[in-house]
Design a protein around this motif. Structure first.
Motif, PDB file in Angstrom:
ATOM      1  N   ILE A 169       0.864  -1.177   0.000  1.00 22.44           N
ATOM      2  CA  ILE A 169       0.000   0.000   0.000  1.00 22.44           C
ATOM      3  C   ILE A 169       0.902   1.228   0.000  1.00 22.44           C
ATOM      4  CG2 ILE A 169      -1.819   1.243   1.256  1.00 22.44           C
ATOM      5  CD1 ILE A 169      -2.388  -1.371   2.757  1.00 22.44           C
ATOM      6  N   ASP A 170       0.496   2.279  -0.685  1.00 21.19           N
ATOM      7  CA  ASP A 170       1.230   3.532  -0.586  1.00 21.19           C
ATOM      8  C   ASP A 170       1.082   4.112   0.819  1.00 21.19           C
ATOM      9  OD1 ASP A 170       2.174   3.535  -3.154  1.00 21.19           O
ATOM     10  OD2 ASP A 170       0.747   5.007  -3.919  1.00 21.19           O
ATOM     11  N   SER A 171       2.190   4.560   1.391  1.00 18.36           N
ATOM     12  CA  SER A 171       2.158   5.220   2.692  1.00 18.36           C
ATOM     13  C   SER A 171       1.762   6.686   2.516  1.00 18.36           C
ATOM     14  CB  SER A 171       3.527   5.142   3.354  1.00 18.36           C
ATOM     15  OG  SER A 171       4.434   6.046   2.722  1.00 18.36           O
ATOM     16  N   LEU A 172       1.660   7.387   3.631  1.00 18.84           N
ATOM     17  CA  LEU A 172       1.370   8.812   3.578  1.00 18.84           C
ATOM     18  C   LEU A 172       2.449   9.554   2.797  1.00 18.84           C
ATOM     19  CD1 LEU A 172      -0.217  11.320   4.386  1.00 18.84           C
ATOM     20  CD2 LEU A 172       0.899  11.209   6.636  1.00 18.84           C
ATOM     21  N   GLY A 173       3.716   9.247   3.055  1.00 24.55           N
ATOM     22  CA  GLY A 173       4.800   9.889   2.316  1.00 24.55           C
ATOM     23  C   GLY A 173       4.776   9.565   0.840  1.00 24.55           C
ATOM     24  N   ASP A 174       4.475   8.311   0.510  1.00 21.81           N
ATOM     25  CA  ASP A 174       4.368   7.921  -0.903  1.00 21.81           C
ATOM     26  C   ASP A 174       3.232   8.678  -1.591  1.00 21.81           C
ATOM     27  OD1 ASP A 174       6.317   5.997  -0.301  1.00 21.81           O
ATOM     28  OD2 ASP A 174       4.814   4.443   0.059  1.00 21.81           O
TER      29      ASP A 174
ATOM     30  N   ASP B  12      11.743   2.743   6.964  1.00 21.13           N
ATOM     31  CA  ASP B  12      11.073   2.037   5.870  1.00 21.13           C
ATOM     32  C   ASP B  12       9.610   2.435   5.689  1.00 21.13           C
ATOM     33  OD1 ASP B  12      13.269   0.338   5.056  1.00 21.13           O
ATOM     34  OD2 ASP B  12      12.992  -0.722   6.958  1.00 21.13           O
ATOM     35  N   LEU B  13       9.140   3.446   6.401  1.00 22.82           N
ATOM     36  CA  LEU B  13       7.724   3.821   6.304  1.00 22.82           C
ATOM     37  C   LEU B  13       7.358   4.360   4.924  1.00 22.82           C
ATOM     38  CD1 LEU B  13       7.110   5.521   9.761  1.00 22.82           C
ATOM     39  CD2 LEU B  13       6.156   3.335   8.972  1.00 22.82           C
ATOM     40  N   ASN B  14       8.325   4.929   4.232  1.00 19.89           N
ATOM     41  CA  ASN B  14       8.084   5.466   2.889  1.00 19.89           C
ATOM     42  C   ASN B  14       9.035   4.806   1.905  1.00 19.89           C
ATOM     43  OD1 ASN B  14       6.310   7.783   3.915  1.00 19.89           O
ATOM     44  ND2 ASN B  14       8.221   8.133   5.018  1.00 19.89           N
ATOM     45  N   ARG B  15       8.591   4.645   0.665  1.00 22.86           N
ATOM     46  CA  ARG B  15       9.440   4.025  -0.346  1.00 22.86           C
ATOM     47  C   ARG B  15      10.626   4.923  -0.682  1.00 22.86           C
ATOM     48  NH1 ARG B  15       4.223   2.713  -2.847  1.00 22.86           N
ATOM     49  NH2 ARG B  15       3.838   0.474  -2.669  1.00 22.86           N
ATOM     50  N   PRO B  16      11.755   4.333  -1.109  1.00 23.39           N
ATOM     51  CA  PRO B  16      12.887   5.152  -1.553  1.00 23.39           C
ATOM     52  C   PRO B  16      12.460   6.123  -2.643  1.00 23.39           C
ATOM     53  CG  PRO B  16      13.562   2.852  -1.324  1.00 23.39           C
ATOM     54  CD  PRO B  16      12.073   2.885  -1.140  1.00 23.39           C
ATOM     55  N   GLY B  17      12.891   7.370  -2.508  1.00 20.33           N
ATOM     56  CA  GLY B  17      12.567   8.385  -3.492  1.00 20.33           C
ATOM     57  C   GLY B  17      11.340   9.208  -3.166  1.00 20.33           C
TER      58      GLY B  17
ATOM     59  N   LEU C 257      10.847  10.960  -0.383  1.00 19.31           N
ATOM     60  CA  LEU C 257      11.158  12.097   0.474  1.00 19.31           C
ATOM     61  C   LEU C 257      12.224  12.985  -0.156  1.00 19.31           C
ATOM     62  CD1 LEU C 257      11.417  10.247   3.918  1.00 19.31           C
ATOM     63  CD2 LEU C 257       9.382  11.276   2.885  1.00 19.31           C
ATOM     64  N   ILE C 258      12.064  14.300   0.003  1.00 18.37           N
ATOM     65  CA  ILE C 258      13.119  15.208  -0.447  1.00 18.37           C
ATOM     66  C   ILE C 258      14.192  15.372   0.623  1.00 18.37           C
ATOM     67  CG2 ILE C 258      11.577  16.485  -1.959  1.00 18.37           C
ATOM     68  CD1 ILE C 258      11.804  18.769   0.293  1.00 18.37           C
ATOM     69  N   HIS C 259      13.848  15.057   1.880  1.00 18.84           N
ATOM     70  CA  HIS C 259      14.800  15.199   2.985  1.00 18.84           C
ATOM     71  C   HIS C 259      14.433  14.159   4.027  1.00 18.84           C
ATOM     72  CE1 HIS C 259      17.482  18.029   5.472  1.00 18.84           C
ATOM     73  NE2 HIS C 259      17.235  16.985   6.232  1.00 18.84           N
ATOM     74  N   SER C 260      15.381  13.308   4.401  1.00 19.52           N
ATOM     75  CA  SER C 260      15.185  12.312   5.448  1.00 19.52           C
ATOM     76  C   SER C 260      16.391  12.381   6.381  1.00 19.52           C
ATOM     77  CB  SER C 260      15.052  10.914   4.846  1.00 19.52           C
ATOM     78  OG  SER C 260      14.884   9.941   5.861  1.00 19.52           O
ATOM     79  N   GLU C 261      16.137  12.674   7.657  1.00 22.19           N
ATOM     80  CA  GLU C 261      17.245  12.875   8.590  1.00 22.19           C
ATOM     81  C   GLU C 261      17.039  12.058   9.858  1.00 22.19           C
ATOM     82  OE1 GLU C 261      19.684  16.533  10.746  1.00 22.19           O
ATOM     83  OE2 GLU C 261      18.474  16.877   8.958  1.00 22.19           O
ATOM     84  N   TYR C 262      17.959  11.119  10.087  1.00 24.22           N
ATOM     85  CA  TYR C 262      17.977  10.320  11.308  1.00 24.22           C
ATOM     86  C   TYR C 262      19.069  10.845  12.218  1.00 24.22           C
ATOM     87  CZ  TYR C 262      19.301   6.523  14.419  1.00 24.22           C
ATOM     88  OH  TYR C 262      19.653   5.790  15.522  1.00 24.22           O
ATOM     89  N   HIS C 263      18.752  11.002  13.484  1.00 26.38           N
ATOM     90  CA  HIS C 263      19.726  11.477  14.475  1.00 26.38           C
ATOM     91  C   HIS C 263      19.652  10.561  15.686  1.00 26.38           C
ATOM     92  CE1 HIS C 263      21.263  14.066  17.781  1.00 26.38           C
ATOM     93  NE2 HIS C 263      22.101  14.449  16.851  1.00 26.38           N
TER      94      HIS C 263
END
Length: 258
Positions: free
Chosen positions: A77-82, A102-107, A109-115
């Motif tokens: 299923i497409d996620s909210l980000g997809d 992994d909540l959104n498919r690769p590509g 998001l324009i910006h994904s930041e893990y800290h």
């Protein structure tokens, strides 16, 4: 509608934690938004399954994630980000719990930041991500931003839900949300929620302490001070899609509140 949306999720935040913590903003936000302080999450009331139910607007029996280990969907299923990306809009995500990657498919998001919380200490990690999300909103013009604040859950597991340390973490999250809310440009909606609650030093049970979450919808077209009832975590994605003028996937099960 063609609004931009900031979704802030505070991991493990109980509604009574909001009422008892020292920082007043999330209590004040109840009069500035349409909110439900008795909303429901889904079983199992565990972080990754609950996030999957939020982003895919279906229960665990459909998305297949029942633990904090990601499992690819048999019928994706497409996620909210997809959905944001497929609608030609720009999505960004800031988080300090890596399993959310992994909540959104690769590509999508324009910006994904893990800290990692270990880099600066958990409470400062929430503050850092808040500052980074504000910078992204100011400089990268996203249409949808997801900000995850994870230290509250860490404090609950370490010290216990509703302890002094836990309430300090909720107060810090309230302060972070006020900071980014005051920085939002015109035309943005704010949605605030939690994935689950907790009891003693755990969660995952089908009990009110674990299953009850707050959900706030702030900005047009929501009525200030309106008390909603019967809201579920699966309702968040369809509501955000409607605010952004997007068509939700047919598989989504949640209700739209705008």
């Amino acid at each position: 509608m063609n609004n931009r949306v900031l979704l802030v999720l505070v991991d493990g935040m109980r509604p009574d934690g909001i009422e008892q913590c020292a920082h007043p903003f999330l209590r004040q936000l109840q009069s500035e938004s349409a909110c439900c302080m008795t909303a429901s999450t889904t079983m199992p009331s565990v972080t990754l399954p609950c996030h999957a139910s939020l982003f895919f607007s279906v229960g665990a029996e459909r998305h297949g994630i029942t633990t904090n280990v990601w499992v690819p969907q048999v019928r994706p299923i497409d996620s909210l980000g997809d959905t944001v990306a497929r609608g030609g809009k720009r999505a960004a995500m800031f988080y300090n719990w890596e399993e959310l990657r992994d909540l959104n498919r690769p590509g999508s998001l324009i910006h994904s930041e893990y800290h990692s919380m270990e880099l600066t200490g958990g409470i400062e990690s929430d503050r850092y991500l808040t500052r980074q999300a504000i910078r992204c909103i100011e400089t990268e013009a996203p249409d949808f931003v997801f900000l995850y604040l994870g230290y509250t859950d860490h404090a609950g597991h370490t010290s216990g839900w509703m302890t002094e340390d836990y309430l300090e973490a909720v107060a810090n999250a309230s302060s972070c949300i006020e900071t980014i809310y005051r920085a939002l440009p015109a035309g943005w909606n704010l949605v605030v929620t939690a994935d689950h609650g907790g009891h003693e030093r755990s969660h995952g049970c089908d009990i009110p302490e674990d299953m009850t979450i707050p959900i706030y919808f702030a900005g047009e077209p929501f009525a200030k001070g309106e008390r909603l009832s019967g809201v579920n975590i699966k309702d968040i994605a369809p509501t955000i899609a409607k605010l952004m003028g997007l068509t939700p996937p047919a598989e989504w099960e949640g209700k739209c509140w705008c």
